[in-house]
Enzyme design. Structure first.
Site, PDB file in Angstrom:
ATOM      1  N   ASP A  62       7.181  -0.503  -3.083  1.00 38.30           N
ATOM      2  CA  ASP A  62       6.707  -1.344  -4.190  1.00 38.30           C
ATOM      3  C   ASP A  62       6.776  -0.612  -5.526  1.00 38.30           C
ATOM      4  O   ASP A  62       6.990   0.602  -5.573  1.00 38.30           O
ATOM      5  CB  ASP A  62       5.269  -1.829  -3.917  1.00 38.30           C
ATOM      6  N   ASN A 128      -8.792  -3.446   0.896  1.00 36.59           N
ATOM      7  CA  ASN A 128      -8.881  -4.834   1.367  1.00 36.59           C
ATOM      8  C   ASN A 128      -7.852  -5.131   2.463  1.00 36.59           C
ATOM      9  O   ASN A 128      -7.623  -6.277   2.809  1.00 36.59           O
ATOM     10  CB  ASN A 128      -8.704  -5.812   0.191  1.00 36.59           C
ATOM     11  N   HIS A 130      -4.574  -4.398   2.300  1.00 38.99           N
ATOM     12  CA  HIS A 130      -3.193  -4.665   1.883  1.00 38.99           C
ATOM     13  C   HIS A 130      -2.255  -3.548   2.330  1.00 38.99           C
ATOM     14  O   HIS A 130      -2.654  -2.396   2.429  1.00 38.99           O
ATOM     15  CB  HIS A 130      -3.079  -4.951   0.378  1.00 38.99           C
ATOM     16  N   GLU A 135      -1.120  -8.509  -0.692  1.00 41.51           N
ATOM     17  CA  GLU A 135      -2.558  -8.739  -0.760  1.00 41.51           C
ATOM     18  C   GLU A 135      -2.996  -9.761   0.300  1.00 41.51           C
ATOM     19  O   GLU A 135      -2.164 -10.498   0.834  1.00 41.51           O
ATOM     20  CB  GLU A 135      -2.918  -9.266  -2.158  1.00 41.51           C
TER      21      GLU A 135
HETATM   22  C1  GLP Z   1      -1.675   0.980  -3.488  1.00 41.83           C
HETATM   23  C2  GLP Z   1      -0.220   0.942  -2.969  1.00 41.83           C
HETATM   24  C3  GLP Z   1      -0.160   0.982  -1.467  1.00 41.83           C
HETATM   25  C4  GLP Z   1      -1.123   2.030  -0.985  1.00 41.83           C
HETATM   26  C5  GLP Z   1      -2.547   1.614  -1.262  1.00 41.83           C
HETATM   27  C6  GLP Z   1      -3.564   2.665  -0.924  1.00 41.83           C
HETATM   28  O1  GLP Z   1      -2.082  -0.156  -4.141  1.00 41.83           O
HETATM   29  N1  GLP Z   1       0.561  -0.158  -3.426  1.00 41.83           N
HETATM   30  O2  GLP Z   1       1.163   1.220  -1.044  1.00 41.83           O
HETATM   31  O3  GLP Z   1      -0.980   2.194   0.394  1.00 41.83           O
HETATM   32  O4  GLP Z   1      -2.723   1.140  -2.554  1.00 41.83           O
HETATM   33  O5  GLP Z   1      -3.577   3.689  -1.871  1.00 41.83           O
HETATM   34  P1  GLP Z   1      -4.179   5.104  -1.614  1.00 41.83           P
HETATM   35  O6  GLP Z   1      -3.303   5.762  -0.620  1.00 41.83           O
HETATM   36  O7  GLP Z   1      -4.150   5.808  -2.947  1.00 41.83           O
HETATM   37  O8  GLP Z   1      -5.557   4.901  -1.101  1.00 41.83           O
END
Ligand code: GLP
Length: 234
Positions: A62, A128, A130, A135
């Site tokens: 992404d 949440n 995702h 989402e």
């Molecule tokens: C972000 C990314 C995800 C990631 C998630 C968790 O929004 N788009 O790919 O897995 O949130 O982030 P983190 O690893 O910093 O907790």
């Protein structure tokens, strides 16, 4: 779904690295990559290794809409810092968040994924539930698309920005169908703020309300979680 509980993110990164190394020895060609804090120790292990990626392709999950690779909050910038500068790939793809025509760019990305089937996908998970930026409520058959970020995601990701107003409101993300097409999926989760998402993903019903739960339908998923993230599992 196989769950491996580890002491901390350091140990989790090492285990994910070993899984990758074994698959590379078997000749895999394409890696699906993720950003965020969860894969940082995994990338650290790769940087310190002698693994060579010059004949491999990477495809990222992404990218924020509106940020290009010179912006230090873009995922393109993150990937350069954490991996690509140290370990160049033959070809690395990220969604083009600055495309004039975002819909066309999303279609192009789907074509790239079809032409380069992902062998090994690294994932984190949002609080949440995702995955990528899919989402809650995202249909499971969705491919690459433009996402309106959930308020909780904007809030969670604001820790990387100077202020919450600077967090982009949209992103382009691989869809759940794209993620599920990967042969092997390794999901990393560290910290107590991930405990509810991990519980729902592993023990809960398969539901679009918790996108990660779709992984129960995949036949090769390894979840690497620290004790805090795994603390609510049955
Ligand atoms: C972000 C990314 C995800 C990631 C998630 C968790 O929004 N788009 O790919 O897995 O949130 O982030 P983190 O690893 O910093 O907790």
């Amino acid at each position: 779904m196989k769950v491996i509980t580890v002491k901390n993110a350091q140990e989790g990164g090492k285990i994910a690295f070993t899984l990758l190394k074994d698959k590379m020895a078997q000749g895999i060609e394409t890696l699906g990559l993720a950003t965020g804090s969860s894969p940082e120790t995994f990338y650290e292990e790769i940087r310190q290794s002698d693994l060579d990626f010059s004949q491999m392709t990477s495809i990222n999950l992404d990218e924020y809409v509106g940020l290009d690779e010179t912006n230090d909050q873009s995922y393109a910038y993150f990937m350069k810092q954490h991996l690509f500068e140290a370990k160049p790939f033959k070809k690395s793809y990220l969604p083009d968040g600055k495309a004039m025509d975002l819909e066309a760019a999303a279609k192009d990305y789907d074509r790239i994924i079809i032409e380069n089937p992902i062998d090994f996908q690294i994932l984190g998970i949002g609080r949440n539930g995702h995955i990528g930026f899919n989402e809650p409520g995202t249909p499971f058959d969705e491919t690459t698309h433009i996402v309106d970020l959930a308020p909780s995601t904007i809030e969670a990701n604001s820790r990387f920005f100077d202020s919450i107003e600077q967090v982009p409101k949209q992103a382009m993300s691989m869809g759940i169908a794209s993620i599920m097409s990967s042969k092997t999926i390794v999901l990393l989760a560290f910290g107590s703020e991930k405990a509810d998402a991990i519980k729902g993903m592993v023990d809960g019903p398969v539901t679009e309300d918790l996108p990660g739960s779709v992984l129960q339908n995949h036949n090769d998923v390894i979840v690497i979680a620290d004790e805090a993230a795994a603390s609510k599992l049955a």
